[in-house]
Design a protein around this motif. Structure first.
Motif, PDB file in Angstrom:
ATOM      1  N   ARG A  79      26.194   9.764 -72.917  1.00 20.17           N
ATOM      2  CA  ARG A  79      25.782   9.324 -74.320  1.00 20.17           C
ATOM      3  C   ARG A  79      25.453   8.581 -74.930  1.00 20.17           C
ATOM      4  NH1 ARG A  79      22.405  13.709 -74.603  1.00 20.17           N
ATOM      5  NH2 ARG A  79      23.007  15.909 -73.785  1.00 20.17           N
ATOM      6  N   CYS A  80      24.275   7.157 -75.237  1.00 23.09           N
ATOM      7  CA  CYS A  80      24.833   6.163 -75.895  1.00 23.09           C
ATOM      8  C   CYS A  80      23.829   6.004 -76.515  1.00 23.09           C
ATOM      9  CB  CYS A  80      24.728   5.264 -75.176  1.00 23.09           C
ATOM     10  SG  CYS A  80      25.189   3.144 -75.953  1.00 23.09           S
ATOM     11  N   ASN A  81      24.250   5.606 -78.628  1.00 17.29           N
ATOM     12  CA  ASN A  81      23.126   5.390 -79.338  1.00 17.29           C
ATOM     13  C   ASN A  81      23.477   4.757 -80.053  1.00 17.29           C
ATOM     14  OD1 ASN A  81      23.212   8.692 -78.861  1.00 17.29           O
ATOM     15  ND2 ASN A  81      20.765   7.952 -79.320  1.00 17.29           N
ATOM     16  N   TYR A  82      22.403   3.551 -80.700  1.00 17.74           N
ATOM     17  CA  TYR A  82      22.287   2.482 -81.841  1.00 17.74           C
ATOM     18  C   TYR A  82      21.731   1.989 -82.198  1.00 17.74           C
ATOM     19  CZ  TYR A  82      18.173   1.402 -79.551  1.00 17.74           C
ATOM     20  OH  TYR A  82      16.502   1.116 -79.153  1.00 17.74           O
ATOM     21  N   SER A  83      22.192   1.311 -83.069  1.00 16.69           N
ATOM     22  CA  SER A  83      21.068   1.530 -84.676  1.00 16.69           C
ATOM     23  C   SER A  83      21.218  -0.073 -84.757  1.00 16.69           C
ATOM     24  CB  SER A  83      22.368   1.522 -85.451  1.00 16.69           C
ATOM     25  OG  SER A  83      23.629   0.470 -86.038  1.00 16.69           O
ATOM     26  N   SER A  84      19.281  -0.151 -84.278  1.00 15.63           N
ATOM     27  CA  SER A  84      18.813  -1.122 -84.654  1.00 15.63           C
ATOM     28  C   SER A  84      17.784  -1.508 -84.943  1.00 15.63           C
ATOM     29  CB  SER A  84      19.198  -2.262 -82.759  1.00 15.63           C
ATOM     30  OG  SER A  84      18.592  -3.302 -82.892  1.00 15.63           O
ATOM     31  N   SER A  85      17.217  -2.361 -85.303  1.00 16.36           N
ATOM     32  CA  SER A  85      16.147  -2.352 -86.432  1.00 16.36           C
ATOM     33  C   SER A  85      14.968  -3.296 -85.367  1.00 16.36           C
ATOM     34  CB  SER A  85      15.974  -3.593 -87.479  1.00 16.36           C
ATOM     35  OG  SER A  85      16.406  -4.702 -87.425  1.00 16.36           O
ATOM     36  N   VAL A  86      15.548  -3.898 -84.218  1.00 13.71           N
ATOM     37  CA  VAL A  86      14.918  -4.762 -83.334  1.00 13.71           C
ATOM     38  C   VAL A  86      15.450  -3.661 -81.592  1.00 13.71           C
ATOM     39  CG1 VAL A  86      13.345  -6.340 -84.750  1.00 13.71           C
ATOM     40  CG2 VAL A  86      15.790  -6.464 -83.450  1.00 13.71           C
TER      41      VAL A  86
ATOM     42  N   GLU B  43      22.016   4.937 -63.317  1.00 14.13           N
ATOM     43  CA  GLU B  43      20.823   4.431 -64.037  1.00 14.13           C
ATOM     44  C   GLU B  43      20.649   4.807 -65.481  1.00 14.13           C
ATOM     45  OE1 GLU B  43      17.532   6.035 -61.842  1.00 14.13           O
ATOM     46  OE2 GLU B  43      17.291   8.458 -62.942  1.00 14.13           O
ATOM     47  N   ALA B  44      19.843   4.360 -66.159  1.00 16.56           N
ATOM     48  CA  ALA B  44      19.632   4.107 -67.823  1.00 16.56           C
ATOM     49  C   ALA B  44      18.588   4.113 -68.294  1.00 16.56           C
ATOM     50  CB  ALA B  44      20.693   3.775 -68.833  1.00 16.56           C
ATOM     51  N   GLU B  45      18.170   5.525 -69.072  1.00 16.03           N
ATOM     52  CA  GLU B  45      17.093   4.870 -69.158  1.00 16.03           C
ATOM     53  C   GLU B  45      17.088   4.264 -71.200  1.00 16.03           C
ATOM     54  OE1 GLU B  45      14.103   8.612 -69.385  1.00 16.03           O
ATOM     55  OE2 GLU B  45      12.707   7.579 -69.880  1.00 16.03           O
ATOM     56  N   PHE B  46      15.648   3.772 -71.513  1.00  7.52           N
ATOM     57  CA  PHE B  46      16.039   3.279 -73.001  1.00  7.52           C
ATOM     58  C   PHE B  46      14.810   4.223 -73.316  1.00  7.52           C
ATOM     59  CE2 PHE B  46      16.268   0.516 -76.317  1.00  7.52           C
ATOM     60  CZ  PHE B  46      14.860  -0.222 -76.744  1.00  7.52           C
ATOM     61  N   LYS B  47      14.933   4.122 -74.847  1.00  8.23           N
ATOM     62  CA  LYS B  47      14.170   5.174 -75.533  1.00  8.23           C
ATOM     63  C   LYS B  47      13.956   4.736 -76.959  1.00  8.23           C
ATOM     64  CE  LYS B  47      14.004   9.382 -72.056  1.00  8.23           C
ATOM     65  NZ  LYS B  47      14.714  10.650 -72.696  1.00  8.23           N
ATOM     66  N   LYS B  48      13.555   4.058 -77.159  1.00 11.34           N
ATOM     67  CA  LYS B  48      13.451   3.166 -78.234  1.00 11.34           C
ATOM     68  C   LYS B  48      12.794   4.403 -79.556  1.00 11.34           C
ATOM     69  CE  LYS B  48      10.929  -0.039 -81.595  1.00 11.34           C
ATOM     70  NZ  LYS B  48       9.877  -1.323 -81.108  1.00 11.34           N
ATOM     71  N   SER B  49      12.516   5.566 -79.181  1.00  9.72           N
ATOM     72  CA  SER B  49      11.901   6.637 -80.647  1.00  9.72           C
ATOM     73  C   SER B  49      13.506   7.058 -80.731  1.00  9.72           C
ATOM     74  CB  SER B  49      10.668   7.492 -79.647  1.00  9.72           C
ATOM     75  OG  SER B  49      11.174   8.659 -78.831  1.00  9.72           O
ATOM     76  N   GLU B  50      13.946   7.029 -79.823  1.00  5.80           N
ATOM     77  CA  GLU B  50      15.345   7.852 -80.165  1.00  5.80           C
ATOM     78  C   GLU B  50      16.348   6.900 -80.233  1.00  5.80           C
ATOM     79  OE1 GLU B  50      14.153  11.635 -77.147  1.00  5.80           O
ATOM     80  OE2 GLU B  50      16.413  10.851 -76.736  1.00  5.80           O
ATOM     81  N   THR B  51      16.476   5.686 -80.015  1.00  5.91           N
ATOM     82  CA  THR B  51      17.340   4.550 -80.443  1.00  5.91           C
ATOM     83  C   THR B  51      18.534   4.740 -79.030  1.00  5.91           C
ATOM     84  OG1 THR B  51      18.731   5.186 -82.220  1.00  5.91           O
ATOM     85  CG2 THR B  51      17.284   3.883 -82.501  1.00  5.91           C
ATOM     86  N   SER B  52      17.953   5.428 -78.128  1.00  6.50           N
ATOM     87  CA  SER B  52      19.366   5.320 -76.916  1.00  6.50           C
ATOM     88  C   SER B  52      19.228   5.088 -76.347  1.00  6.50           C
ATOM     89  CB  SER B  52      18.863   7.582 -76.707  1.00  6.50           C
ATOM     90  OG  SER B  52      18.096   7.865 -75.929  1.00  6.50           O
ATOM     91  N   PHE B  53      20.028   4.950 -75.152  1.00  9.45           N
ATOM     92  CA  PHE B  53      20.479   4.233 -73.764  1.00  9.45           C
ATOM     93  C   PHE B  53      21.449   5.437 -73.098  1.00  9.45           C
ATOM     94  CE2 PHE B  53      19.434   1.129 -70.800  1.00  9.45           C
ATOM     95  CZ  PHE B  53      20.567   0.250 -70.309  1.00  9.45           C
ATOM     96  N   HIS B  54      21.555   6.468 -73.065  1.00  4.05           N
ATOM     97  CA  HIS B  54      22.016   7.120 -71.896  1.00  4.05           C
ATOM     98  C   HIS B  54      22.184   6.913 -70.573  1.00  4.05           C
ATOM     99  CE1 HIS B  54      21.680   9.463 -75.602  1.00  4.05           C
ATOM    100  NE2 HIS B  54      20.849   9.844 -75.428  1.00  4.05           N
ATOM    101  N   LEU B  55      23.011   6.737 -70.302  1.00  9.12           N
ATOM    102  CA  LEU B  55      23.565   6.896 -68.783  1.00  9.12           C
ATOM    103  C   LEU B  55      23.614   7.981 -67.743  1.00  9.12           C
ATOM    104  CD1 LEU B  55      24.730   4.400 -66.597  1.00  9.12           C
ATOM    105  CD2 LEU B  55      27.009   5.205 -66.675  1.00  9.12           C
ATOM    106  N   THR B  56      22.963   8.039 -66.815  1.00  4.60           N
ATOM    107  CA  THR B  56      22.917   9.624 -65.377  1.00  4.60           C
ATOM    108  C   THR B  56      22.792   8.834 -64.180  1.00  4.60           C
ATOM    109  OG1 THR B  56      20.373   9.397 -65.684  1.00  4.60           O
ATOM    110  CG2 THR B  56      21.421  10.785 -67.377  1.00  4.60           C
ATOM    111  N   LYS B  57      23.970   9.868 -63.655  1.00  3.38           N
ATOM    112  CA  LYS B  57      24.218   9.981 -62.142  1.00  3.38           C
ATOM    113  C   LYS B  57      23.602  11.090 -61.451  1.00  3.38           C
ATOM    114  CE  LYS B  57      26.780   8.418 -58.206  1.00  3.38           C
ATOM    115  NZ  LYS B  57      28.174   7.631 -57.540  1.00  3.38           N
TER     116      LYS B  57
END
Lengths: 116, 116
Positions: A22-29, A64-78
């Protein structure tokens, strides 16, 4: 301040099981986002990167990873872990305060163990 | 093949000595970075340079010095003022991009420094 949070410093899965880091980021854009892998006593190697072209990003070694703007997440999966996936994984985000471009902010890393 | 080379891979230093870690790249990248890695602490930025003859302090610059006289080279000196220098040091490079864009880093294979 901009930051990247990786939930779980250690993750253990069985061989053949799903890997989810799991990866979450904080960014306004929406930033640029990256996943890197590090094997013991080596440098970091780029797994994949998100640059706004597509929200689902495929990388090397079946990750692979999915960018989810609403969750500010970029989780990595295999889908199926392999023994060779045991390594440390780092999520990184582009530093929006960097006026000349290029600089990254890294998460603390997640160590993945794979049990036979 | 283009890449980034760090040398030596292992380095031992006596207390009170300065040592210099080498980092060379032939990727024609504009920006170069030095990170320190300690167990459980992720990557911490020491110094970075986005153009020749210019560099900026990172988060933990005290006890370190750098130079950027050539585009290809970004050596790091660990001075005697660095009280706890034992760590794994990583050098990276990137294409300097326009603000808001980012191409990610290419990493070297690291230098492990031990104080004896």
């Amino acid at each position: 301040a901009q930051s990247v949070t990786q939930l779980g410093s250690h993750v253990s899965v069985s061989e053949g099981a799903l890997v989810l880091l799991r990866c979450n980021y904080s960014s306004s854009v929406p930033p640029y986002l990256f996943w890197y892998v590090q094997y013991p006593n080596q440098g970091l190697q780029l797994l994949l990167k998100y640059t706004s072209a597509a929200t689902l990003v495929k990388g090397i070694n079946g990750f692979e990873a999915e960018f989810k703007k609403s969750e500010t997440s970029f989780h990595l999966t295999k889908p199926s872990a392999h023994m060779s996936d045991a390594a440390e994984y780092f999520c990184a985000v582009s530093d929006l305060k960097d006026n000349q471009g290029g600089k990254l902010i890294f998460g603390q890393g997640t160590e993945l163990s794979v049990k036979p | 093949d283009g890449g980034i080379t760090q040398s030596p891979k292992y380095l031992f230093r006596k207390e009170g000595q300065n040592v210099t870690l080498s980092c060379e790249q032939n990727l024609n990248h504009d920006a170069m970075y030095w990170y320190r890695q300690d167990p459980g602490q992720g990557l911490r930025l020491i110094y970075y340079s986005q153009i020749v003859n210019d560099f900026q302090k990172g988060d933990i610059a005290e006890g370190y010095s750098v130079s950027r006289e050539k585009k290809e080279s970004f050596p790091l000196t660990v001075t005697s003022a660095q009280k706890n220098p034992t760590a794994f040091y990583l050098c990276a490079s990137s294409i300097a991009a326009n603000p808001g864009t980012n191409y990610g880093y290419t990493f070297g294979s690291g230098t492990r420094l031990t104080v004896v």
